[in-house]
Enzyme design. Structure first.
Site, PDB file in Angstrom:
ATOM      1  N   HIS A  21       1.151  -0.973  -0.132  1.00 15.57           N
ATOM      2  CA  HIS A  21       0.253  -0.197   0.403  1.00 15.57           C
ATOM      3  C   HIS A  21       0.870   1.252  -0.125  1.00 15.57           C
ATOM      4  O   HIS A  21       1.536   1.749   0.672  1.00 15.57           O
ATOM      5  CB  HIS A  21      -0.736  -0.081   1.462  1.00 15.57           C
ATOM      6  N   GLU A 202      -7.208 -12.526   5.396  1.00 12.67           N
ATOM      7  CA  GLU A 202      -6.010 -11.679   6.505  1.00 12.67           C
ATOM      8  C   GLU A 202      -6.625 -11.696   7.894  1.00 12.67           C
ATOM      9  O   GLU A 202      -6.188 -12.639   8.968  1.00 12.67           O
ATOM     10  CB  GLU A 202      -5.672 -10.346   6.332  1.00 12.67           C
TER      11      GLU A 202
HETATM   12  N1  HPA Z   1      -5.105  -4.985   5.109  1.00 17.48           N
HETATM   13  C1  HPA Z   1      -6.411  -4.553   4.767  1.00 17.48           C
HETATM   14  N2  HPA Z   1      -6.026  -3.282   4.294  1.00 17.48           N
HETATM   15  C2  HPA Z   1      -4.712  -2.299   4.545  1.00 17.48           C
HETATM   16  C3  HPA Z   1      -3.807  -3.405   4.940  1.00 17.48           C
HETATM   17  C4  HPA Z   1      -3.787  -4.500   5.800  1.00 17.48           C
HETATM   18  O1  HPA Z   1      -3.125  -4.470   4.854  1.00 17.48           O
HETATM   19  N3  HPA Z   1      -2.592  -2.131   4.869  1.00 17.48           N
HETATM   20  C5  HPA Z   1      -3.385  -0.856   4.145  1.00 17.48           C
HETATM   21  N4  HPA Z   1      -4.503  -0.992   3.557  1.00 17.48           N
HETATM   22 ZN    ZN Z   2      -2.677  -5.126   2.160  1.00 18.68          ZN
END
Ligand code: HPA
Ligand code: ZN
Length: 339
Positions: A21, A202
């Protein structure tokens, strides 16, 4: 300890990064510099204070702090600076191709229009390509907690920049914001020729990975760790060679994996899953791609062949045209033979 030779192999092998990101690469020193330049009040006075604040309970806790970090960005120059700093770092780690998540929604309420973000990023991408021979694609990520309507509006903006944006993704707070809410957004994106990816598994369940594939029809999954809870899904990911962009240091920093020895990266690799190593938000999670490689190598006992495979996977998993992939894969082979 990793043997020196293996450490050098990690550092030198050509590779791609597919999950980063842009704002996750703002180093504390840059944050302080931009805060001063733009006269933005932030909570911290020193690099140490910033580093001390980077202890996260979970994804949402991180996203709040990450969002504060974006407040120092105001102008085209600022976006140029952070993109250039990331690309210089990527080059120093022998990353030859990178695909960066950008975000328009965060800046909407601050009257920072997409043109500012795009002009800044594009200038850095062009310069880095000439200087370092690194290629860069941009992926427009939607903040899933803002819902489908906001994502659709943002997609319409993204379509205006179609020539400079390769694809779209789904990021931010995962639990409670399931993929299926974004079905129409992804359909319109695909109809407009965008490649697609989504953060899934995640912190959210395996079913989010499944619905990202089946309902959003994504080309790629970001993270995808929790897919391991569903044996049928594992088989589908293997059979269809669906890329998973893994981010090991991120998983530890956000408590999604308790310690690196428990990380399923090696298991996935051995099962024949299309996994790669990425940094996610390197300025926040303690390292760029090579630090991620080194940490998993140390804790999971990866060997040279594993590193070669992960590097080749990063190229195969990219949105590059096939002939570019073939060329980069040859470079990896050549490096491996000569090493
Ligand atoms: N996960 C989800 N969204 C995000 C992340 C992440 O690790 N980093 C920046 N936006
Ligand atoms: Zn990410």
């Amino acid at each position: 300890m990793i043997p020196n030779q293996l450490e050098t192999y990690i550092e030198k092998i050509p590779k791609a990064e597919l999950h980063i990101h842009l704002e996750g690469s703002i180093e504390p020193a840059t944050q302080l510099k931009l805060a001063e330049k733009n006269k933005v009040k932030i909570k911290y006075n020193t690099i140490e204070e910033i580093r001390d604040a980077y202890k996260f309970k979970d994804l949402n806790d991180f996203l709040n702090i990450y969002n504060m970090g974006t407040k120092v960005l105001r102008s085209e120059e600022d976006f140029y600076l952070i993109t250039m700093e990331y690309l210089a770092k990527a080059y120093s780690q022998n990353i030859v191709h990178t695909e960066i998540f950008i975000d328009f929604q965060t800046y909407e309420r601050r009257n920072i229009v997409p043109e500012i973000i795009m002009n800044g990023a594009k200038a850095a991408i062009k310069e880095a390509n000439e200087k370092y021979n690194i290629t860069t694609y941009l992926i427009l990520a939607f903040l899933r907690h803002l819902g489908a309507k906001s994502a659709m509006r943002t997609l319409k903006k993204g379509i205006e920049f179609k020539d400079d944006i390769i694809g779209i993704g789904l990021a931010a707070s995962e639990i409670g914001n399931p993929p299926e809410l974004f079905k129409d957004v992804f359909e319109v994106a695909r109809a407009n020729g965008f490649r697609t990816t989504a953060h899934a598994g995640e912190e959210g369940p395996a079913s989010y990975v499944k619905s990202s594939l089946e309902i959003l029809k994504v080309d790629r999954i970001d993270h995808g760790n929790r897919a391991m809870d569903d044996p049928q899904l594992i088989q589908e990911l293997i059979d269809r060679k669906i890329p998973l962009t893994l981010c090991p240091l991120s998983n530890i920093a956000l408590g999604n994996v308790v310690n690196m020895k428990e990380h399923t990266l090696k298991k996935k690799l051995d099962l024949g899953m299309m996994v790669s190593v990425n940094s996610d938000d390197p300025a926040y999670f303690g390292g760029y791609v090579n630090e991620n490689f080194k940490e998993v190598t140390k804790e999971l006992g990866l060997d040279k062949e594993d590193i070669r495979k992960l590097s080749a996977n990063s190229v195969i998993s990219s949105f590059l045209p096939e002939n570019d992939k073939t060329k980069l894969l040859k470079d990896i082979e050549l490096f491996d033979k000569q090493y």
